[in-house]
Design a protein around this motif. Structure first.
Motif, PDB file in Angstrom:
ATOM      1  N   GLN B 218       0.833  -1.197   0.000  1.00 37.55           N
ATOM      2  CA  GLN B 218       0.000   0.000   0.000  1.00 37.55           C
ATOM      3  C   GLN B 218       0.874   1.255   0.000  1.00 37.55           C
ATOM      4  OE1 GLN B 218      -3.323  -0.975   2.508  1.00 37.55           O
ATOM      5  NE2 GLN B 218      -3.606   1.206   2.922  1.00 37.55           N
ATOM      6  N   ILE B 219       1.905   1.238   0.841  1.00 38.53           N
ATOM      7  CA  ILE B 219       2.777   2.410   0.961  1.00 38.53           C
ATOM      8  C   ILE B 219       3.568   2.626  -0.331  1.00 38.53           C
ATOM      9  CG2 ILE B 219       4.844   3.291   2.163  1.00 38.53           C
ATOM     10  CD1 ILE B 219       3.662   1.793   4.673  1.00 38.53           C
ATOM     11  N   SER B 220       3.990   1.504  -0.951  1.00 34.18           N
ATOM     12  CA  SER B 220       4.817   1.648  -2.154  1.00 34.18           C
ATOM     13  C   SER B 220       4.067   2.326  -3.295  1.00 34.18           C
ATOM     14  CB  SER B 220       5.348   0.288  -2.602  1.00 34.18           C
ATOM     15  OG  SER B 220       4.272  -0.496  -3.032  1.00 34.18           O
ATOM     16  N   ALA B 221       2.744   2.179  -3.297  1.00 33.19           N
ATOM     17  CA  ALA B 221       1.969   2.812  -4.368  1.00 33.19           C
ATOM     18  C   ALA B 221       1.540   4.227  -4.000  1.00 33.19           C
ATOM     19  CB  ALA B 221       0.738   1.966  -4.675  1.00 33.19           C
ATOM     20  N   GLY B 222       1.404   4.510  -2.730  1.00 35.97           N
ATOM     21  CA  GLY B 222       0.930   5.829  -2.302  1.00 35.97           C
ATOM     22  C   GLY B 222       0.001   5.691  -1.120  1.00 35.97           C
ATOM     23  N   SER B 223      -0.020   6.745  -0.271  1.00 33.50           N
ATOM     24  CA  SER B 223      -0.812   6.645   0.957  1.00 33.50           C
ATOM     25  C   SER B 223      -2.195   7.258   0.821  1.00 33.50           C
ATOM     26  CB  SER B 223      -0.080   7.330   2.105  1.00 33.50           C
ATOM     27  OG  SER B 223       1.146   6.686   2.330  1.00 33.50           O
ATOM     28  N   PHE B 224      -2.323   8.216  -0.099  1.00 32.34           N
ATOM     29  CA  PHE B 224      -3.619   8.901  -0.239  1.00 32.34           C
ATOM     30  C   PHE B 224      -4.081   8.886  -1.693  1.00 32.34           C
ATOM     31  CE2 PHE B 224      -2.008  10.455   3.727  1.00 32.34           C
ATOM     32  CZ  PHE B 224      -3.129  10.471   4.541  1.00 32.34           C
ATOM     33  N   MET B 225      -5.372   8.799  -1.839  1.00 24.93           N
ATOM     34  CA  MET B 225      -5.973   8.776  -3.175  1.00 24.93           C
ATOM     35  C   MET B 225      -6.825  10.037  -3.344  1.00 24.93           C
ATOM     36  SD  MET B 225      -6.710   7.354  -6.072  1.00 24.93           S
ATOM     37  CE  MET B 225      -6.386   5.599  -6.139  1.00 24.93           C
ATOM     38  N   VAL B 226      -6.598  10.700  -4.459  1.00 24.61           N
ATOM     39  CA  VAL B 226      -7.436  11.858  -4.794  1.00 24.61           C
ATOM     40  C   VAL B 226      -8.359  11.427  -5.931  1.00 24.61           C
ATOM     41  CG1 VAL B 226      -7.478  14.248  -5.592  1.00 24.61           C
ATOM     42  CG2 VAL B 226      -5.562  13.426  -4.185  1.00 24.61           C
ATOM     43  N   ILE B 234     -14.197   9.121 -13.394  1.00 27.63           N
ATOM     44  CA  ILE B 234     -13.500   9.642 -12.212  1.00 27.63           C
ATOM     45  C   ILE B 234     -11.997   9.577 -12.452  1.00 27.63           C
ATOM     46  CG2 ILE B 234     -13.045   9.272  -9.741  1.00 27.63           C
ATOM     47  CD1 ILE B 234     -15.906   8.180  -9.517  1.00 27.63           C
ATOM     48  N   LYS B 235     -11.354  10.678 -12.222  1.00 31.40           N
ATOM     49  CA  LYS B 235      -9.889  10.709 -12.351  1.00 31.40           C
ATOM     50  C   LYS B 235      -9.296  10.395 -10.977  1.00 31.40           C
ATOM     51  CE  LYS B 235      -6.137  13.950 -13.461  1.00 31.40           C
ATOM     52  NZ  LYS B 235      -5.337  13.040 -14.273  1.00 31.40           N
ATOM     53  N   ARG B 236      -8.381   9.434 -10.935  1.00 32.44           N
ATOM     54  CA  ARG B 236      -7.786   9.012  -9.658  1.00 32.44           C
ATOM     55  C   ARG B 236      -6.287   9.300  -9.683  1.00 32.44           C
ATOM     56  NH1 ARG B 236     -11.586   4.983 -10.764  1.00 32.44           N
ATOM     57  NH2 ARG B 236     -13.215   4.865  -9.167  1.00 32.44           N
ATOM     58  N   THR B 237      -5.806   9.857  -8.580  1.00 33.30           N
ATOM     59  CA  THR B 237      -4.370  10.126  -8.465  1.00 33.30           C
ATOM     60  C   THR B 237      -3.880   9.653  -7.095  1.00 33.30           C
ATOM     61  OG1 THR B 237      -4.798  12.145  -9.731  1.00 33.30           O
ATOM     62  CG2 THR B 237      -2.609  11.917  -8.728  1.00 33.30           C
ATOM     63  N   LEU B 238      -2.871   8.790  -7.109  1.00 28.87           N
ATOM     64  CA  LEU B 238      -2.278   8.337  -5.846  1.00 28.87           C
ATOM     65  C   LEU B 238      -1.159   9.287  -5.425  1.00 28.87           C
ATOM     66  CD1 LEU B 238      -1.882   4.450  -6.057  1.00 28.87           C
ATOM     67  CD2 LEU B 238      -2.878   5.710  -4.150  1.00 28.87           C
ATOM     68  N   CYS B 239      -1.158   9.649  -4.147  1.00 30.14           N
ATOM     69  CA  CYS B 239      -0.146  10.585  -3.659  1.00 30.14           C
ATOM     70  C   CYS B 239       0.582   9.985  -2.464  1.00 30.14           C
ATOM     71  CB  CYS B 239      -0.806  11.890  -3.239  1.00 30.14           C
ATOM     72  SG  CYS B 239      -1.702  12.668  -4.598  1.00 30.14           S
ATOM     73  N   PRO B 240       1.881  10.271  -2.339  1.00 31.26           N
ATOM     74  CA  PRO B 240       2.654   9.658  -1.256  1.00 31.26           C
ATOM     75  C   PRO B 240       2.299  10.189   0.128  1.00 31.26           C
ATOM     76  CG  PRO B 240       4.020  11.156  -2.545  1.00 31.26           C
ATOM     77  CD  PRO B 240       2.725  11.057  -3.249  1.00 31.26           C
ATOM     78  N   LEU B 256     -12.024  14.625  -3.935  1.00 30.52           N
ATOM     79  CA  LEU B 256     -12.098  14.113  -2.559  1.00 30.52           C
ATOM     80  C   LEU B 256     -10.797  13.369  -2.250  1.00 30.52           C
ATOM     81  CD1 LEU B 256     -15.693  12.592  -2.475  1.00 30.52           C
ATOM     82  CD2 LEU B 256     -14.920  14.610  -1.210  1.00 30.52           C
ATOM     83  N   ILE B 257     -10.374  13.483  -0.997  1.00 33.07           N
ATOM     84  CA  ILE B 257      -9.150  12.770  -0.585  1.00 33.07           C
ATOM     85  C   ILE B 257      -9.555  11.664   0.390  1.00 33.07           C
ATOM     86  CG2 ILE B 257      -6.920  12.968   0.595  1.00 33.07           C
ATOM     87  CD1 ILE B 257      -6.995  15.985  -0.105  1.00 33.07           C
ATOM     88  N   ARG B 258      -8.986  10.477   0.167  1.00 31.74           N
ATOM     89  CA  ARG B 258      -9.228   9.365   1.108  1.00 31.74           C
ATOM     90  C   ARG B 258      -7.947   8.556   1.239  1.00 31.74           C
ATOM     91  NH1 ARG B 258      -9.218   4.776  -1.746  1.00 31.74           N
ATOM     92  NH2 ARG B 258     -10.039   4.755  -3.879  1.00 31.74           N
ATOM     93  N   PRO B 259      -7.800   7.805   2.350  1.00 30.28           N
ATOM     94  CA  PRO B 259      -6.609   6.944   2.479  1.00 30.28           C
ATOM     95  C   PRO B 259      -6.611   5.906   1.369  1.00 30.28           C
ATOM     96  CG  PRO B 259      -7.778   7.122   4.583  1.00 30.28           C
ATOM     97  CD  PRO B 259      -8.673   7.717   3.549  1.00 30.28           C
ATOM     98  N   ALA B 260      -5.457   5.647   0.797  1.00 29.37           N
ATOM     99  CA  ALA B 260      -5.361   4.631  -0.271  1.00 29.37           C
ATOM    100  C   ALA B 260      -5.545   3.239   0.328  1.00 29.37           C
ATOM    101  CB  ALA B 260      -4.007   4.722  -0.955  1.00 29.37           C
ATOM    102  N   ASN B 261      -6.091   2.331  -0.463  1.00 30.19           N
ATOM    103  CA  ASN B 261      -6.233   0.949   0.010  1.00 30.19           C
ATOM    104  C   ASN B 261      -5.470   0.005  -0.932  1.00 30.19           C
ATOM    105  OD1 ASN B 261      -7.863   0.526  -2.263  1.00 30.19           O
ATOM    106  ND2 ASN B 261      -9.727   1.069  -1.139  1.00 30.19           N
ATOM    107  N   LEU B 262      -5.562  -1.272  -0.607  1.00 24.51           N
ATOM    108  CA  LEU B 262      -4.790  -2.265  -1.356  1.00 24.51           C
ATOM    109  C   LEU B 262      -5.225  -2.338  -2.822  1.00 24.51           C
ATOM    110  CD1 LEU B 262      -2.498  -4.098  -0.555  1.00 24.51           C
ATOM    111  CD2 LEU B 262      -4.151  -5.881  -0.029  1.00 24.51           C
ATOM    112  N   GLU B 263      -6.500  -2.086  -3.056  1.00 15.70           N
ATOM    113  CA  GLU B 263      -7.000  -2.117  -4.430  1.00 15.70           C
ATOM    114  C   GLU B 263      -6.355  -1.007  -5.262  1.00 15.70           C
ATOM    115  OE1 GLU B 263     -11.162  -2.653  -4.692  1.00 15.70           O
ATOM    116  OE2 GLU B 263     -11.253  -2.154  -6.811  1.00 15.70           O
ATOM    117  N   ASP B 264      -6.227   0.176  -4.640  1.00 10.39           N
ATOM    118  CA  ASP B 264      -5.560   1.293  -5.325  1.00 10.39           C
ATOM    119  C   ASP B 264      -4.116   0.901  -5.652  1.00 10.39           C
ATOM    120  OD1 ASP B 264      -7.840   2.867  -4.927  1.00 10.39           O
ATOM    121  OD2 ASP B 264      -7.154   3.440  -2.930  1.00 10.39           O
TER     122      ASP B 264
END
Lengths: 248, 274
Positions: B218-226, B234-240, B256-264
């Motif tokens: 999860q961390i390697s891809a990013g911690s937060f999803m916009v 929907i446009k999705r952007t992963l942010c560290p 909207l900002i939410r914590p990234a999950n394993l699917e992201d």
């Protein structure tokens, strides 16, 4: 403690469940009993073949056909459906049970189902036409056992080889059913054209019919016993080899 | 416990498993995560002796699978994706037949213990096709554990089950982990993989893209999803981190900002959706 072959155990539990269903019994025994009543009553004592009444000619043939159908269907349906539809064959294939045990289990189960069906047909023949119609000689009983063994093993092999459930119907309609009619079950092969007669005479059910109509051992019965035994051995080895190398 | 190297399996021109390599440690729950057609079930079939690889090696508990298939079969239990029970037989008979296949001693006692453990004792004489989907799944797990395997393979163990039953199955799997059973699990449910697995292998188009703990993936891809609506959906952007996520969100109307999950993480790392 001697433990029962696990495949046989499973097949007997399933068979017990199935025999309690009227439809299953009906579909299994409908045709041999229908032929017995129709031809036995219709032609039985009026027509004579090979120096005996037609019913005495018919009953051994019907028993061989019943043995063939029931032994073949048990293993072909159980293995084919279990592999391709219910996938109940997979737990057996990934268990440590030896491949010999698997072959033996289906062999025994096929023989038992053949015996049950033959016993019912023989009981009906006994009630309707008396004990003279029944093949009770040693070559006949050996022939019946070999017929059940061969077709149980052939059913196992077919169940392992088919790629589609419809293949079982294809085998039944294009191999098993024609064999029932052209192996001397209902009429002798003597009236067939010579070339065809010789070819048909080689069929396993023809050998079975020859044995079931024999009262004593002769060169002909010994030949039939050898042919059926060799066919059993070939089918056994083919089924074992296929199971040993089986993969999806 | 399990060592796989350069595993390849082809079906015609399609490469179902492509040069796969992985190691599973004793007592670990290892998850194979991927969408349908990723090669999860084919991998499990090869590991459980149901199909042979075209090339590559598999070693299970020190046994080379090419040579010692029966030895491996004694060590493993398998819960397949499909409910391949003998539906016409009772719950008890299903287990007794299986005990026979494994030539187990004290079969009756083992079957009784298994029925108690999985809450199936009251249903022992019930025909398997009369059980609910959740109970059939429990019976499959009970059956796989009857021989007390060292390694358990679970192929999509909760597929098609409602959330309450899924959680019950998760509890059973977690209990097995605590008892030291090594488990290989395939799933395409991210929450299932995150809750149960010590490590996860991300499988996509037959290839193992990455292996790590759920947290690290999860961390390697990013911690937060916009997430922000746009003309294509929907446009999705992963942010560290949160700061960068807020900067991105400020540029996108309605974001909207939410914590990234394993699917992201899976989508970001494999480029595929589950």
């Amino acid at each position: 403690m001697v433990s029962i072959n696990p495949i046989l155990h499973r097949e007997m539990l399933l068979l017990r469940k199935k025999t309690l269903r009227l439809g299953y019994l009906f579909s299994t025994l409908l045709f041999p009993l229908l032929y017995l009543f129709a031809f036995g009553w219709g032609l039985g004592s009026k027509v004579h073949l090979n120096g005996t009444t037609y019913v005495n000619f018919l009953v051994p043939g019907l028993l061989a056909m019943t043995a063939m159908n029931n032994s073949f269907n048990l293993s072909a349906a159980s293995v084919g459906m279990g592999r391709l539809f219910s996938r109940t064959m997979q737990p057996i294939l990934i268990s440590p049970v030896s491949r010999f045990s698997i072959v033996n289990g289906y062999l025994y189960a096929g023989i038992i189902r053949g015996m049950i069906a033959c016993t019912i047909v023989a009981a009906a023949a006994l009630l309707l036409f008396g004990s003279s119609s029944l093949p009770l000689s040693l070559p006949a009983l050996a022939g019946l056992l070999l017929t059940m063994s061969f077709f149980a093993l052939a059913g196992l092999l077919a169940g392992l080889l088919i790629k589609d459930l419809e293949d079982i119907a294809v085998i039944t309609n294009f191999i098993i059913m024609p064999m029932a009619f052209f192996s001397g079950t209902f009429f002798p092969l003597d009236n067939m054209p010579a070339a065809l007669r010789n070819s048909l005479g080689l069929l396993p059910l023809s050998q079975a019919n020859l044995l079931l109509r024999s009262h004593t051992f002769s060169s002909g019965t010994l030949y039939a016993l050898i042919v059926l035994s060799l066919l059993c051995i070939c089918c056994y080895l083919a089924a074992y080899t296929h199971l040993h190398h089986y993969q999806e | 416990m399990i060592k796989v190297q350069n595993l390849v399996k082809r079906y015609g021109s399609k490469c179902a498993v492509d040069n796969l390599g992985l190691e599973v440690q004793p007592g670990e729950i290892f998850g194979l995560l991927g969408p349908n057609g990723a090669g999860k079930t084919t991998t499990i079939r090869m590991l459980t002796t149901l199909c042979k690889p075209d090339s590559g090696t598999i070693e299970i508990a020190g046994h080379d699978l090419r040579i010692k298939r029966d030895a491996v079969r004694r060590l493993i239990g398998v819960v397949p994706q499909e409910r391949n029970l003998d539906l016409e037989l009772t719950v008890q008979d299903n287990l007794m037949v299986y005990a026979g296949l494994y030539q187990l001693d004290k079969r009756r006692q083992r079957v009784d213990a298994c029925l108690d453990l999985f809450g199936l004792a009251a249903e022992r004489m019930t025909q398997a096709d009369k059980l609910s989907g959740g109970m059939q799944r429990r019976l499959l797990i009970a059956r796989a554990l009857l021989s007390q395997p060292q390694i358990l393979f679970l192929d999509e163990p909760t597929i098609g089950l409602d959330p309450q039953i899924r959680r019950g199955i998760w509890d059973s799997i977690a209990t097995l982990r605590n008892e030291g059973v090594t488990i290989v699990l395939t799933t395409h449910y991210m929450d299932e993989a995150a809750v149960l697995c010590n490590r996860i292998g991300l499988l996509s188009n037959g290839r193992l893209r990455m292996t790590d703990t759920p947290g690290n993936l999860q961390i390697s891809a990013g911690s937060f999803m916009v997430e922000a609506p746009d003309s294509n959906g929907i446009k999705r952007t992963l942010c560290p981190d949160r700061e960068q996520a807020e900067m991105v969100a400020a540029l996108l109307p309605g974001a909207l900002i939410r914590p990234a999950n394993l699917e992201d993480a899976f989508i970001a790392l494999t480029g595929q959706e589950l």
